[in-house]
Design an enzyme around this catalytic site. Sequence first.
Site, PDB file in Angstrom:
ATOM      1  N   VAL A  63      37.295 -14.313  46.852  1.00 46.95           N
ATOM      2  CA  VAL A  63      38.742 -13.652  46.977  1.00 46.95           C
ATOM      3  C   VAL A  63      39.487 -13.532  48.532  1.00 46.95           C
ATOM      4  O   VAL A  63      40.208 -12.931  48.612  1.00 46.95           O
ATOM      5  CB  VAL A  63      38.469 -12.111  46.493  1.00 46.95           C
ATOM      6  N   TYR A 155      28.679   4.743  56.500  1.00 43.77           N
ATOM      7  CA  TYR A 155      29.402   4.244  55.505  1.00 43.77           C
ATOM      8  C   TYR A 155      30.769   3.523  56.116  1.00 43.77           C
ATOM      9  O   TYR A 155      31.329   2.717  55.876  1.00 43.77           O
ATOM     10  CB  TYR A 155      29.916   5.043  54.385  1.00 43.77           C
ATOM     11  N   LYS A 162      37.505   1.965  50.856  1.00 51.06           N
ATOM     12  CA  LYS A 162      37.594   2.549  49.603  1.00 51.06           C
ATOM     13  C   LYS A 162      38.636   3.578  49.256  1.00 51.06           C
ATOM     14  O   LYS A 162      39.297   3.730  48.078  1.00 51.06           O
ATOM     15  CB  LYS A 162      36.360   3.133  49.119  1.00 51.06           C
ATOM     16  N   THR A 193      21.356  -1.889  45.653  1.00 49.70           N
ATOM     17  CA  THR A 193      21.869  -2.964  45.626  1.00 49.70           C
ATOM     18  C   THR A 193      21.885  -4.005  46.763  1.00 49.70           C
ATOM     19  O   THR A 193      21.430  -3.220  47.781  1.00 49.70           O
ATOM     20  CB  THR A 193      23.289  -3.094  45.057  1.00 49.70           C
ATOM     21  N   SER A 195      24.322  -5.158  48.376  1.00 47.52           N
ATOM     22  CA  SER A 195      25.381  -4.597  49.359  1.00 47.52           C
ATOM     23  C   SER A 195      25.011  -3.380  50.087  1.00 47.52           C
ATOM     24  O   SER A 195      25.190  -3.359  51.387  1.00 47.52           O
ATOM     25  CB  SER A 195      26.773  -4.617  48.395  1.00 47.52           C
TER      26      SER A 195
HETATM   27  N1  LIG Z   1      25.548   0.240  45.324  1.00 45.24           N
HETATM   28  C1  LIG Z   1      26.211   1.394  45.545  1.00 45.24           C
HETATM   29  O1  LIG Z   1      25.380   2.462  45.776  1.00 45.24           O
HETATM   30  C2  LIG Z   1      27.708   1.577  45.148  1.00 45.24           C
HETATM   31  C3  LIG Z   1      27.994   2.716  44.952  1.00 45.24           C
HETATM   32  C4  LIG Z   1      29.585   2.886  44.768  1.00 45.24           C
HETATM   33  C5  LIG Z   1      30.207   1.648  44.775  1.00 45.24           C
HETATM   34  N2  LIG Z   1      29.749   0.498  44.549  1.00 45.24           N
HETATM   35  C6  LIG Z   1      30.694  -0.727  44.731  1.00 45.24           C
HETATM   36  O2  LIG Z   1      30.256  -1.570  43.784  1.00 45.24           O
HETATM   37  C7  LIG Z   1      30.773  -2.877  43.994  1.00 45.24           C
HETATM   38  C8  LIG Z   1      29.593  -3.835  43.600  1.00 45.24           C
HETATM   39  O3  LIG Z   1      28.400  -3.862  44.693  1.00 45.24           O
HETATM   40  P1  LIG Z   1      27.066  -3.750  44.483  1.00 45.24           P
HETATM   41  O4  LIG Z   1      26.446  -2.496  45.029  1.00 45.24           O
HETATM   42  O5  LIG Z   1      26.808  -3.993  43.060  1.00 45.24           O
HETATM   43  O6  LIG Z   1      26.622  -4.850  45.194  1.00 45.24           O
HETATM   44  P2  LIG Z   1      26.438  -6.525  45.143  1.00 45.24           P
HETATM   45  O7  LIG Z   1      26.091  -6.935  46.513  1.00 45.24           O
HETATM   46  O8  LIG Z   1      25.630  -6.827  43.991  1.00 45.24           O
HETATM   47  O9  LIG Z   1      28.004  -6.871  44.803  1.00 45.24           O
HETATM   48  C9  LIG Z   1      28.891  -7.301  45.646  1.00 45.24           C
HETATM   49  C10 LIG Z   1      29.711  -8.556  45.191  1.00 45.24           C
HETATM   50  O10 LIG Z   1      30.576  -8.927  46.429  1.00 45.24           O
HETATM   51  C11 LIG Z   1      30.858 -10.268  46.190  1.00 45.24           C
HETATM   52  N3  LIG Z   1      31.683 -10.615  47.203  1.00 45.24           N
HETATM   53  C12 LIG Z   1      31.458 -10.156  48.724  1.00 45.24           C
HETATM   54  N4  LIG Z   1      32.477 -11.112  49.523  1.00 45.24           N
HETATM   55  C13 LIG Z   1      33.376 -11.652  48.726  1.00 45.24           C
HETATM   56  C14 LIG Z   1      34.309 -12.291  48.709  1.00 45.24           C
HETATM   57  N5  LIG Z   1      34.842 -12.898  49.929  1.00 45.24           N
HETATM   58  N6  LIG Z   1      34.760 -13.148  47.693  1.00 45.24           N
HETATM   59  C15 LIG Z   1      34.147 -12.860  46.393  1.00 45.24           C
HETATM   60  N7  LIG Z   1      33.039 -11.926  46.176  1.00 45.24           N
HETATM   61  C16 LIG Z   1      32.597 -11.493  47.192  1.00 45.24           C
HETATM   62  C17 LIG Z   1      29.575 -10.634  46.250  1.00 45.24           C
HETATM   63  O11 LIG Z   1      29.232 -12.045  46.087  1.00 45.24           O
HETATM   64  C18 LIG Z   1      28.739  -9.703  45.344  1.00 45.24           C
HETATM   65  O12 LIG Z   1      28.740 -10.301  44.180  1.00 45.24           O
HETATM   66  C19 LIG Z   1      31.276  -2.983  45.268  1.00 45.24           C
HETATM   67  O13 LIG Z   1      32.414  -2.441  45.412  1.00 45.24           O
HETATM   68  C20 LIG Z   1      30.534  -1.718  45.867  1.00 45.24           C
HETATM   69  O14 LIG Z   1      31.318  -1.271  47.281  1.00 45.24           O
HETATM   70  C21 LIG Z   1      28.274   0.285  45.334  1.00 45.24           C
END
Ligand SMILES: NC(=O)c1ccc[n+]([C@@H]2O[C@H](COP(=O)([O-])OP(=O)(O)OC[C@H]3O[C@@H](n4cnc5c(N)ncnc54)[C@H](O)[C@@H]3O)[C@@H](O)[C@H]2O)c1
Length: 255
Positions: A63, A155, A162, A193, A195
């Site tokens: 992206v 964070y 966010k 996860t 991330s």
């Molecule tokens: N894990 C948590 O505690 C949590 C809580 C609330 C929200 N989230 C949000 O959930 C979403 C998914 O995260 P997750 O925790 O499943 O981790 P994850 O690492 O599995 O997913 C993050 C994704 O972002 C993609 N990404 C990063 N940079 C990119 C780029 N330049 N182009 C395309 N893709 C890119 C990665 O390839 C990965 O697939 C995120 O928005 C994260 O902020 C996570």
Amino acid sequence: MLKNKKVLIMGIRNKWSIAWGAAKSAYENGAEVLFTFNGEENREKVEELISEIPNSKAYECSVDTDDEIKACLEKIKKENGTIDAILHSIAHANTEDLRNNFINTSRDGFSHANDVSAYSFVAICRIANEIELLNENASIVSLTYHGSTKVLEGYNVMGIAKAALEASVRYLADNLGPKGIRVNAVSAGPIKTLSAKGIKDFGSILNVVEEKAPLRRNVTTKEVGDVVSFLFSNMSRAITGQIIYADSGYNIMGI
Ligand SMILES: NC(=O)c1ccc[n+]([C@@H]2O[C@H](COP(=O)([O-])OP(=O)(O)OC[C@H]3O[C@@H](n4cnc5c(N)ncnc54)[C@H](O)[C@@H]3O)[C@@H](O)[C@H]2O)c1
């Protein structure tokens, strides 16, 4: 809930990804599932994982630029026709910006986190609309976190990204609403996860949720995915522009 619907899950990385929990929920609810992942070098692993979901397909999609997003969404449309729902499950910040105090965030680090984690959602919504990828009454969902409104040590700049993402959800809902397209976000509780590993002392955040949240436990990717499925479905047809918490109720607590 999702019979005869085609959904696009953007941001699958591995079996711990929230995107994977959402995909499993969508599939179990009857949807046909398409994925995007980042980096051609990850194709083999992603394809092995998604082989658990019959008839699913994965497309590489960075992206980082609008051109890459457009090329990917056009390819998806060409090969699959129009779709009913998109999950944006993508975020990134530089590690040093999650380690140092927020005040030390660099200009580049600030713009990188906001670009990948918030602007990409705006670009995806705009491009999907422009190329007419979406069916009537489509639903678009992103993933956010409590750090958008409250201070959580470590964070940092991701909280700012966010906050921008959540405000974007409201403006996008207003822009796309007249076309019948809904835009919402799910604010997930903390989940281990790849991330999340980047966030300093993430384990203690999980412990506090377990101790203080009304349900006294953390959430799973599948539970978050079930809320995404609800937002994808016609059951939520009156909901748009909202941030829905799936966090065992943690966000309602004072201390
Ligand atoms: N894990 C948590 O505690 C949590 C809580 C609330 C929200 N989230 C949000 O959930 C979403 C998914 O995260 P997750 O925790 O499943 O981790 P994850 O690492 O599995 O997913 C993050 C994704 O972002 C993609 N990404 C990063 N940079 C990119 C780029 N330049 N182009 C395309 N893709 C890119 C990665 O390839 C990965 O697939 C995120 O928005 C994260 O902020 C996570």
